[in-house]
Design a protein around this motif. Structure first.
Motif, PDB file in Angstrom:
ATOM      1  N   ARG A   1       0.847  -1.209   0.000  1.00 45.78           N
ATOM      2  CA  ARG A   1       0.000   0.000   0.000  1.00 45.78           C
ATOM      3  C   ARG A   1       0.877   1.252   0.000  1.00 45.78           C
ATOM      4  O   ARG A   1       0.575   2.238  -0.688  1.00 45.78           O
ATOM      5  CB  ARG A   1      -0.927  -0.014   1.220  1.00 45.78           C
ATOM      6  CG  ARG A   1      -1.990  -1.107   1.191  1.00 45.78           C
ATOM      7  CD  ARG A   1      -2.987  -0.936   2.331  1.00 45.78           C
ATOM      8  NE  ARG A   1      -4.034  -1.930   2.275  1.00 45.78           N
ATOM      9  CZ  ARG A   1      -4.026  -3.071   2.963  1.00 45.78           C
ATOM     10  NH1 ARG A   1      -3.005  -3.345   3.762  1.00 45.78           N
ATOM     11  NH2 ARG A   1      -5.019  -3.937   2.867  1.00 45.78           N
ATOM     12  N   ARG A   2       1.958   1.224   0.757  1.00 44.36           N
ATOM     13  CA  ARG A   2       2.849   2.379   0.805  1.00 44.36           C
ATOM     14  C   ARG A   2       3.583   2.574  -0.516  1.00 44.36           C
ATOM     15  O   ARG A   2       3.796   3.707  -0.967  1.00 44.36           O
ATOM     16  CB  ARG A   2       3.821   2.212   1.969  1.00 44.36           C
ATOM     17  CG  ARG A   2       3.141   2.393   3.319  1.00 44.36           C
ATOM     18  CD  ARG A   2       3.911   1.787   4.475  1.00 44.36           C
ATOM     19  NE  ARG A   2       5.247   2.363   4.633  1.00 44.36           N
ATOM     20  CZ  ARG A   2       6.116   1.958   5.552  1.00 44.36           C
ATOM     21  NH1 ARG A   2       5.780   0.979   6.381  1.00 44.36           N
ATOM     22  NH2 ARG A   2       7.295   2.531   5.647  1.00 44.36           N
ATOM     23  N   VAL A   3       3.960   1.467  -1.146  1.00 46.26           N
ATOM     24  CA  VAL A   3       4.627   1.573  -2.441  1.00 46.26           C
ATOM     25  C   VAL A   3       3.674   2.168  -3.478  1.00 46.26           C
ATOM     26  O   VAL A   3       4.060   3.042  -4.272  1.00 46.26           O
ATOM     27  CB  VAL A   3       5.138   0.193  -2.907  1.00 46.26           C
ATOM     28  CG1 VAL A   3       5.605   0.247  -4.356  1.00 46.26           C
ATOM     29  CG2 VAL A   3       6.288  -0.269  -2.001  1.00 46.26           C
ATOM     30  N   VAL A   4       2.427   1.730  -3.468  1.00 45.68           N
ATOM     31  CA  VAL A   4       1.436   2.273  -4.408  1.00 45.68           C
ATOM     32  C   VAL A   4       1.258   3.769  -4.182  1.00 45.68           C
ATOM     33  O   VAL A   4       1.174   4.558  -5.141  1.00 45.68           O
ATOM     34  CB  VAL A   4       0.093   1.525  -4.271  1.00 45.68           C
ATOM     35  CG1 VAL A   4      -0.995   2.219  -5.082  1.00 45.68           C
ATOM     36  CG2 VAL A   4       0.243   0.075  -4.726  1.00 45.68           C
ATOM     37  N   GLU A   5       1.243   4.203  -2.929  1.00 43.04           N
ATOM     38  CA  GLU A   5       1.126   5.633  -2.627  1.00 43.04           C
ATOM     39  C   GLU A   5       2.318   6.407  -3.179  1.00 43.04           C
ATOM     40  O   GLU A   5       2.161   7.508  -3.704  1.00 43.04           O
ATOM     41  CB  GLU A   5       1.032   5.842  -1.109  1.00 43.04           C
ATOM     42  CG  GLU A   5      -0.287   5.367  -0.495  1.00 43.04           C
ATOM     43  CD  GLU A   5      -0.275   5.482   1.027  1.00 43.04           C
ATOM     44  OE1 GLU A   5       0.757   5.937   1.581  1.00 43.04           O
ATOM     45  OE2 GLU A   5      -1.277   5.110   1.655  1.00 43.04           O
ATOM     46  N   ARG A   6       3.502   5.836  -3.079  1.00 41.05           N
ATOM     47  CA  ARG A   6       4.709   6.523  -3.527  1.00 41.05           C
ATOM     48  C   ARG A   6       4.842   6.518  -5.046  1.00 41.05           C
ATOM     49  O   ARG A   6       5.286   7.496  -5.642  1.00 41.05           O
ATOM     50  CB  ARG A   6       5.937   5.886  -2.881  1.00 41.05           C
ATOM     51  CG  ARG A   6       6.063   6.236  -1.409  1.00 41.05           C
ATOM     52  CD  ARG A   6       7.114   5.426  -0.678  1.00 41.05           C
ATOM     53  NE  ARG A   6       8.474   5.702  -1.103  1.00 41.05           N
ATOM     54  CZ  ARG A   6       9.563   5.345  -0.427  1.00 41.05           C
ATOM     55  NH1 ARG A   6       9.441   4.707   0.721  1.00 41.05           N
ATOM     56  NH2 ARG A   6      10.769   5.622  -0.895  1.00 41.05           N
ATOM     57  N   VAL A   7       4.468   5.410  -5.670  1.00 42.64           N
ATOM     58  CA  VAL A   7       4.661   5.260  -7.110  1.00 42.64           C
ATOM     59  C   VAL A   7       3.513   5.872  -7.894  1.00 42.64           C
ATOM     60  O   VAL A   7       3.700   6.440  -8.978  1.00 42.64           O
ATOM     61  CB  VAL A   7       4.838   3.766  -7.470  1.00 42.64           C
ATOM     62  CG1 VAL A   7       4.857   3.551  -8.972  1.00 42.64           C
ATOM     63  CG2 VAL A   7       6.101   3.221  -6.827  1.00 42.64           C
ATOM     64  N   GLY A   8       2.288   5.741  -7.371  1.00 33.55           N
ATOM     65  CA  GLY A   8       1.117   6.252  -8.067  1.00 33.55           C
ATOM     66  C   GLY A   8       0.325   5.143  -8.725  1.00 33.55           C
ATOM     67  O   GLY A   8       0.677   3.958  -8.676  1.00 33.55           O
ATOM     68  N   GLU A   9      -0.764   5.525  -9.367  1.00 35.07           N
ATOM     69  CA  GLU A   9      -1.706   4.538  -9.887  1.00 35.07           C
ATOM     70  C   GLU A   9      -1.146   3.731 -11.050  1.00 35.07           C
ATOM     71  O   GLU A   9      -1.716   2.720 -11.447  1.00 35.07           O
ATOM     72  CB  GLU A   9      -2.995   5.232 -10.317  1.00 35.07           C
ATOM     73  CG  GLU A   9      -2.817   6.264 -11.419  1.00 35.07           C
ATOM     74  CD  GLU A   9      -4.112   6.976 -11.766  1.00 35.07           C
ATOM     75  OE1 GLU A   9      -4.167   7.554 -12.860  1.00 35.07           O
ATOM     76  OE2 GLU A   9      -5.037   6.947 -10.944  1.00 35.07           O
ATOM     77  N   GLY A  10      -0.017   4.129 -11.608  1.00 40.06           N
ATOM     78  CA  GLY A  10       0.602   3.342 -12.675  1.00 40.06           C
ATOM     79  C   GLY A  10       1.372   2.133 -12.166  1.00 40.06           C
ATOM     80  O   GLY A  10       1.919   1.355 -12.958  1.00 40.06           O
ATOM     81  N   ALA A  11       1.401   1.929 -10.838  1.00 39.04           N
ATOM     82  CA  ALA A  11       2.140   0.814 -10.263  1.00 39.04           C
ATOM     83  C   ALA A  11       1.526  -0.522 -10.676  1.00 39.04           C
ATOM     84  O   ALA A  11       0.301  -0.670 -10.739  1.00 39.04           O
ATOM     85  CB  ALA A  11       2.159   0.916  -8.736  1.00 39.04           C
ATOM     86  N   ARG A  12       2.388  -1.468 -10.943  1.00 37.03           N
ATOM     87  CA  ARG A  12       1.975  -2.859 -11.188  1.00 37.03           C
ATOM     88  C   ARG A  12       2.865  -3.705 -10.286  1.00 37.03           C
ATOM     89  O   ARG A  12       4.060  -3.840 -10.523  1.00 37.03           O
ATOM     90  CB  ARG A  12       2.129  -3.223 -12.668  1.00 37.03           C
ATOM     91  CG  ARG A  12       1.199  -2.409 -13.563  1.00 37.03           C
ATOM     92  CD  ARG A  12       1.370  -2.731 -15.037  1.00 37.03           C
ATOM     93  NE  ARG A  12       2.674  -2.349 -15.562  1.00 37.03           N
ATOM     94  CZ  ARG A  12       3.033  -1.106 -15.880  1.00 37.03           C
ATOM     95  NH1 ARG A  12       2.172  -0.105 -15.741  1.00 37.03           N
ATOM     96  NH2 ARG A  12       4.248  -0.857 -16.344  1.00 37.03           N
ATOM     97  N   ILE A  13       2.254  -4.250  -9.250  1.00 40.00           N
ATOM     98  CA  ILE A  13       2.975  -4.814  -8.118  1.00 40.00           C
ATOM     99  C   ILE A  13       3.257  -6.304  -8.298  1.00 40.00           C
ATOM    100  O   ILE A  13       2.389  -7.067  -8.721  1.00 40.00           O
ATOM    101  CB  ILE A  13       2.171  -4.608  -6.809  1.00 40.00           C
ATOM    102  CG1 ILE A  13       1.973  -3.108  -6.529  1.00 40.00           C
ATOM    103  CG2 ILE A  13       2.844  -5.299  -5.631  1.00 40.00           C
ATOM    104  CD1 ILE A  13       3.246  -2.355  -6.226  1.00 40.00           C
ATOM    105  N   GLY A  14       4.468  -6.698  -7.945  1.00 41.22           N
ATOM    106  CA  GLY A  14       4.826  -8.103  -7.805  1.00 41.22           C
ATOM    107  C   GLY A  14       5.151  -8.393  -6.356  1.00 41.22           C
ATOM    108  O   GLY A  14       5.745  -7.560  -5.662  1.00 41.22           O
ATOM    109  N   MET A  15       4.727  -9.548  -5.869  1.00 45.06           N
ATOM    110  CA  MET A  15       5.017  -9.953  -4.491  1.00 45.06           C
ATOM    111  C   MET A  15       5.621 -11.342  -4.483  1.00 45.06           C
ATOM    112  O   MET A  15       5.081 -12.256  -5.115  1.00 45.06           O
ATOM    113  CB  MET A  15       3.737  -9.989  -3.647  1.00 45.06           C
ATOM    114  CG  MET A  15       3.139  -8.663  -3.310  1.00 45.06           C
ATOM    115  SD  MET A  15       1.769  -8.923  -2.146  1.00 45.06           S
ATOM    116  CE  MET A  15       1.113  -7.272  -2.070  1.00 45.06           C
TER     117      MET A  15
END
Length: 319
Positions: free
Chosen positions: A283-297
């Motif tokens: 959630r914090r990474v998405v806030e920092r990167v913005g809505e263009g984030a595509r997350i891998g876990m």
């Protein structure tokens, strides 16, 4: 520094001994975070975590004299399980040193696989005992301060790079740093535009404190997450993280346990807090990167019992 050729060699060495785990889109996590999420399901690995890779890589690299001497390792849980199981499969005698805070189930599994388990009062004492056993002739299999082990863990990143769709940011849990060092090295070679983020829990902040200090420092341990509780990172893992990782985020234990519950509800996977901490950090990474984030876990492990999770949930007032 570990190179892509080291990781590719490790992948060849351990093929047939470990599982190529699925890398899949997660509709549930994508809906929860509001951005596309891809999960590498390493909790489906042999022994329930990524640790089987590094253990297998190291054991398969040993000479006959080193194998005959027997191996010794320190573990907060998962490394010990992995070493015990993989050593048994390869007919090598193993000794595992764990702090008493390690999950009882981890001790049971290691003993059940035939390893000799030695318990100590804390993680620092566990490393001290393992060093004495090394001096007595046992072959050490360090959980993270070993280039062969790191290359083995890096095969997670190699598979992720090959199997994942379009991702911008990959989150990896950090204990001593072996997994993130290997994954970051693999992704830097195969997907150089992808950012890698480390995640720790409060009271197990060896890497973030090292980054603040400019090098490895001893840290006090208080997190419930024994599988992330290294008393210090190594210079080897520190150098990889300092050079290849965007940042290391720190999550409270309570949020890591909440993450376990949310992953069960939304991703339909049963994890441990060492994985649960990724979700609040995402959630914090998405806030920092913005809505263009595509997350891998990297869903690194699932070795927590229902009783463990119920006890942690009760302790933190979670339902």
């Amino acid at each position: 520094m570990i190179g892509i050729t080291d990781i590719e060699a490790a992948a060849e060495r351990i093929a047939g001994h470990v599982v190529r785990t699925p890398t899949v889109p997660s509709p549930g996590l994508s809906a929860l975070l509001g951005v596309p999420v891809t999960a590498k399901l390493e909790l489906l690995q042999r022994t329930g975590s990524f640790k089987a890779r590094g253990a297998a890589a190291k054991l398969l690299s040993l000479g006959e004299a080193e194998r005959s001497a027997g191996v010794v390792a320190v573990s907060g849980g998962n490394h010990g399980i992995a070493l015990a199981v993989m050593a048994a499969a390869l007919h090598v005698k193993a000794t595992v040193v764990m702090p008493r805070s390690a999950p009882a189930r981890a001790v049971e599994i290691a003993e059940g696989a035939g390893a000799s388990v030695r318990l100590t009062d804390g993680m620092a004492e566990a490393f001290d005992l393992a060093d004495r056993l090394r001096q007595e002739g046992l072959t050490p299999v360090h959980p993270f301060d070993d280039p062969v082990v790191i290359a083995g863990q890096g095969t997670v990143g190699l598979e992720f790079a090959d199997d994942a769709g379009d991702v911008t940011d990959v989150l990896v849990s950090v204990g001593g740093g072996g997994l993130i060092a290997g994954v970051a090295a693999a992704l830097r070679a195969r997907r150089p535009g992808v950012r890698v983020w480390g995640v720790e829990t409060e009271g197990a902040e060896a890497m973030s404190r090292a980054l603040a200090a400019g090098g490895p420092v001893p840290v006090p341990l208080s997190s419930i997450v024994s599988t992330l509780s290294a008393p210090a990172v190594s210079r080897l893992t520190y150098d990889h993280v300092a050079g290849l990782v965007a940042d290391v985020l720190v999550v409270p234990d309570r949020e890591a346990v909440r993450g376990v519950l949310d992953l069960a509800d939304h991703a339909k996977v049963w994890t441990e807090p060492a994985t649960g901490c990724l979700l609040p950090a995402a959630r914090r990474v998405v806030e920092r990167v913005g809505e263009g984030a595509r997350i891998g876990m990297v869903v690194c492990g699932g070795n927590a019992t229902t009783a463990d999770v119920m006890a942690w949930s009760s302790r933190f007032g979670l339902r």
